[in-house]
Every structure is written in structure tokens, then in C-alpha cells.
Design a protein around this motif. Structure first.
Motif, PDB file in Angstrom:
ATOM      1  N   CYS A 109       0.863  -1.178   0.000  1.00 37.51           N
ATOM      2  CA  CYS A 109       0.000   0.000   0.000  1.00 37.51           C
ATOM      3  C   CYS A 109       0.895   1.223   0.000  1.00 37.51           C
ATOM      4  CB  CYS A 109      -0.910   0.011   1.212  1.00 37.51           C
ATOM      5  SG  CYS A 109      -1.835   1.551   1.418  1.00 37.51           S
ATOM      6  N   ALA A 110       0.840   1.967  -1.088  1.00 37.26           N
ATOM      7  CA  ALA A 110       1.613   3.198  -1.213  1.00 37.26           C
ATOM      8  C   ALA A 110       0.736   4.379  -0.854  1.00 37.26           C
ATOM      9  CB  ALA A 110       2.140   3.333  -2.634  1.00 37.26           C
ATOM     10  N   ALA A 111       1.206   5.171   0.081  1.00 33.88           N
ATOM     11  CA  ALA A 111       0.425   6.301   0.579  1.00 33.88           C
ATOM     12  C   ALA A 111       1.027   7.613   0.108  1.00 33.88           C
ATOM     13  CB  ALA A 111       0.382   6.277   2.103  1.00 33.88           C
ATOM     14  N   SER A 112       0.179   8.570  -0.186  1.00 31.21           N
ATOM     15  CA  SER A 112       0.628   9.917  -0.505  1.00 31.21           C
ATOM     16  C   SER A 112      -0.367  10.909   0.091  1.00 31.21           C
ATOM     17  CB  SER A 112       0.744  10.116  -2.018  1.00 31.21           C
ATOM     18  OG  SER A 112      -0.504   9.939  -2.643  1.00 31.21           O
ATOM     19  N   GLY A 113       0.127  12.121   0.321  1.00 29.55           N
ATOM     20  CA  GLY A 113      -0.747  13.156   0.858  1.00 29.55           C
ATOM     21  C   GLY A 113      -0.877  13.167   2.366  1.00 29.55           C
ATOM     22  N   ASN A 151       9.048   3.561   5.871  1.00 29.31           N
ATOM     23  CA  ASN A 151       8.677   4.975   5.937  1.00 29.31           C
ATOM     24  C   ASN A 151       9.342   5.794   4.834  1.00 29.31           C
ATOM     25  OD1 ASN A 151       6.999   4.585   8.143  1.00 29.31           O
ATOM     26  ND2 ASN A 151       8.614   5.029   9.631  1.00 29.31           N
ATOM     27  N   ALA A 152      10.485   5.370   4.368  1.00 32.82           N
ATOM     28  CA  ALA A 152      11.168   6.096   3.288  1.00 32.82           C
ATOM     29  C   ALA A 152      10.379   6.008   1.989  1.00 32.82           C
ATOM     30  CB  ALA A 152      12.570   5.542   3.086  1.00 32.82           C
ATOM     31  N   LYS A 153       9.616   4.929   1.844  1.00 33.72           N
ATOM     32  CA  LYS A 153       8.818   4.733   0.634  1.00 33.72           C
ATOM     33  C   LYS A 153       7.334   5.014   0.857  1.00 33.72           C
ATOM     34  CE  LYS A 153      11.897   1.250  -1.359  1.00 33.72           C
ATOM     35  NZ  LYS A 153      12.006  -0.137  -1.881  1.00 33.72           N
ATOM     36  N   ASN A 154       6.981   5.454   2.061  1.00 28.44           N
ATOM     37  CA  ASN A 154       5.564   5.695   2.388  1.00 28.44           C
ATOM     38  C   ASN A 154       4.703   4.483   2.052  1.00 28.44           C
ATOM     39  OD1 ASN A 154       6.302   8.242   3.174  1.00 28.44           O
ATOM     40  ND2 ASN A 154       4.944   9.321   1.777  1.00 28.44           N
ATOM     41  N   THR A 155       5.202   3.319   2.392  1.00 29.21           N
ATOM     42  CA  THR A 155       4.539   2.078   2.004  1.00 29.21           C
ATOM     43  C   THR A 155       4.393   1.143   3.194  1.00 29.21           C
ATOM     44  OG1 THR A 155       5.386   2.258  -0.250  1.00 29.21           O
ATOM     45  CG2 THR A 155       4.631   0.101   0.442  1.00 29.21           C
ATOM     46  N   VAL A 156       3.236   0.494   3.264  1.00 23.18           N
ATOM     47  CA  VAL A 156       2.998  -0.536   4.260  1.00 23.18           C
ATOM     48  C   VAL A 156       2.727  -1.844   3.518  1.00 23.18           C
ATOM     49  CG1 VAL A 156       0.546   0.071   4.483  1.00 23.18           C
ATOM     50  CG2 VAL A 156       1.679  -1.164   6.329  1.00 23.18           C
ATOM     51  N   TYR A 157       3.219  -2.942   4.086  1.00 18.95           N
ATOM     52  CA  TYR A 157       3.136  -4.247   3.438  1.00 18.95           C
ATOM     53  C   TYR A 157       2.352  -5.222   4.314  1.00 18.95           C
ATOM     54  CZ  TYR A 157       7.123  -2.261   0.936  1.00 18.95           C
ATOM     55  OH  TYR A 157       7.955  -1.440   0.211  1.00 18.95           O
ATOM     56  N   LEU A 158       1.822  -6.241   3.656  1.00 17.66           N
ATOM     57  CA  LEU A 158       1.219  -7.356   4.389  1.00 17.66           C
ATOM     58  C   LEU A 158       1.659  -8.648   3.708  1.00 17.66           C
ATOM     59  CD1 LEU A 158      -0.682  -8.023   6.767  1.00 17.66           C
ATOM     60  CD2 LEU A 158      -2.508  -8.285   5.066  1.00 17.66           C
TER      61      LEU A 158
END
Length: 119
Positions: A22-26, A73-80
Motif C-alpha cells: 500500500c503506497a500512501a501519498s498526501g 517509511n522512506a517509501k511511504n509504504t505498508v506491506y502485508l
């Protein structure tokens, strides 16, 4: 404007594995507690895993020992990471902020990613 883009879902045999992203922005991602939610047909959405900004994790009992949540956090991404998948894991998976399940942000919902596990 907040965007959550989930990916990595698919069709898999029972016992198989998938890794969702999940890539997050904003948002100021690194300060947010993030969670993975899922919603199966005819069922309520549930929080299956969550991770704090410091890396503390929690899981719903049904996925403990099989799923692992992580974040970059460097990629603004969370994984499962989902292992030993079962038919009952079939659902659309979403990411959002949250720790308790009801503390999501309505404006954060993305399109989700479909996970289908064949028994």
C-alpha cells in the motif's frame, strides 16, 4: 489530497502466499499508525493487522502466525505478507490508518486489492 494505492492481490491456492503493498501519498506517513483491513462478501470490514510508527504490531487472532505487517517509511509504504492462506482469507484488502479498527479515516480508502484463495 490523500491517496492509498493497494496492490499485490490475486488468485492463489490454499496454503500459498501473497505480499500486499500500500503506497500512501498526501499524509505524513511516518507518524501514522497504519492498518490492513479486509472485507469479504456479506461481512463487515475488519482490521486484520496494524503497525505503529515505531514498528509495534498487532493482529487479529485469525491471522496470527500467518500474516506479517511491515512498513518502509522512506517509501511511504505498508506491506502485508500473507502465508499459509486459507479460503476464509478471501476478501478485498485495504489499507488505512488505525489501531482499534474504528479509527480509520474515511477519506483514506483506496480501491483495495482482491485476494481470492482457492480451497
Amino acid at each position: 489530497q490523500v491517496h492509498m494505492v493497494e496492490s499485490g492481490g490475486g488468485l492463489v491456492q490454499a496454503g500459498g502466499s501473497l505480499r500486499l503493498s500500500c503506497a500512501a501519498s498526501g499524509i505524513i506517513f511516518r507518524f501514522k499508525t497504519m492498518g490492513w483491513y479486509r472485507q469479504a462478501p456479506g461481512k463487515q470490514r475488519e482490521l486484520v493487522a496494524a503497525i505503529t510508527s515505531g514498528g509495534i504490531t498487532k493482529y487479529v487472532d485469525s491471522v496470527k502466525g500467518r500474516f506479517t505487517i511491515s512498513r518502509d517509511n522512506a517509501k511511504n509504504t505498508v506491506y502485508l505478507q500473507m502465508n499459509s492462506l486459507k479460503a476464509e482469507d478471501t476478501a478485498v484488502y485495504y489499507c488505512n490508518r488505525g489501531w482499534y479498527g474504528g479509527d480509520y479515516e474515511e477519506g483514506y480508502w483506496g480501491q483495495g486489492t482482491q485476494v481470492t484463495v482457492l480451497s
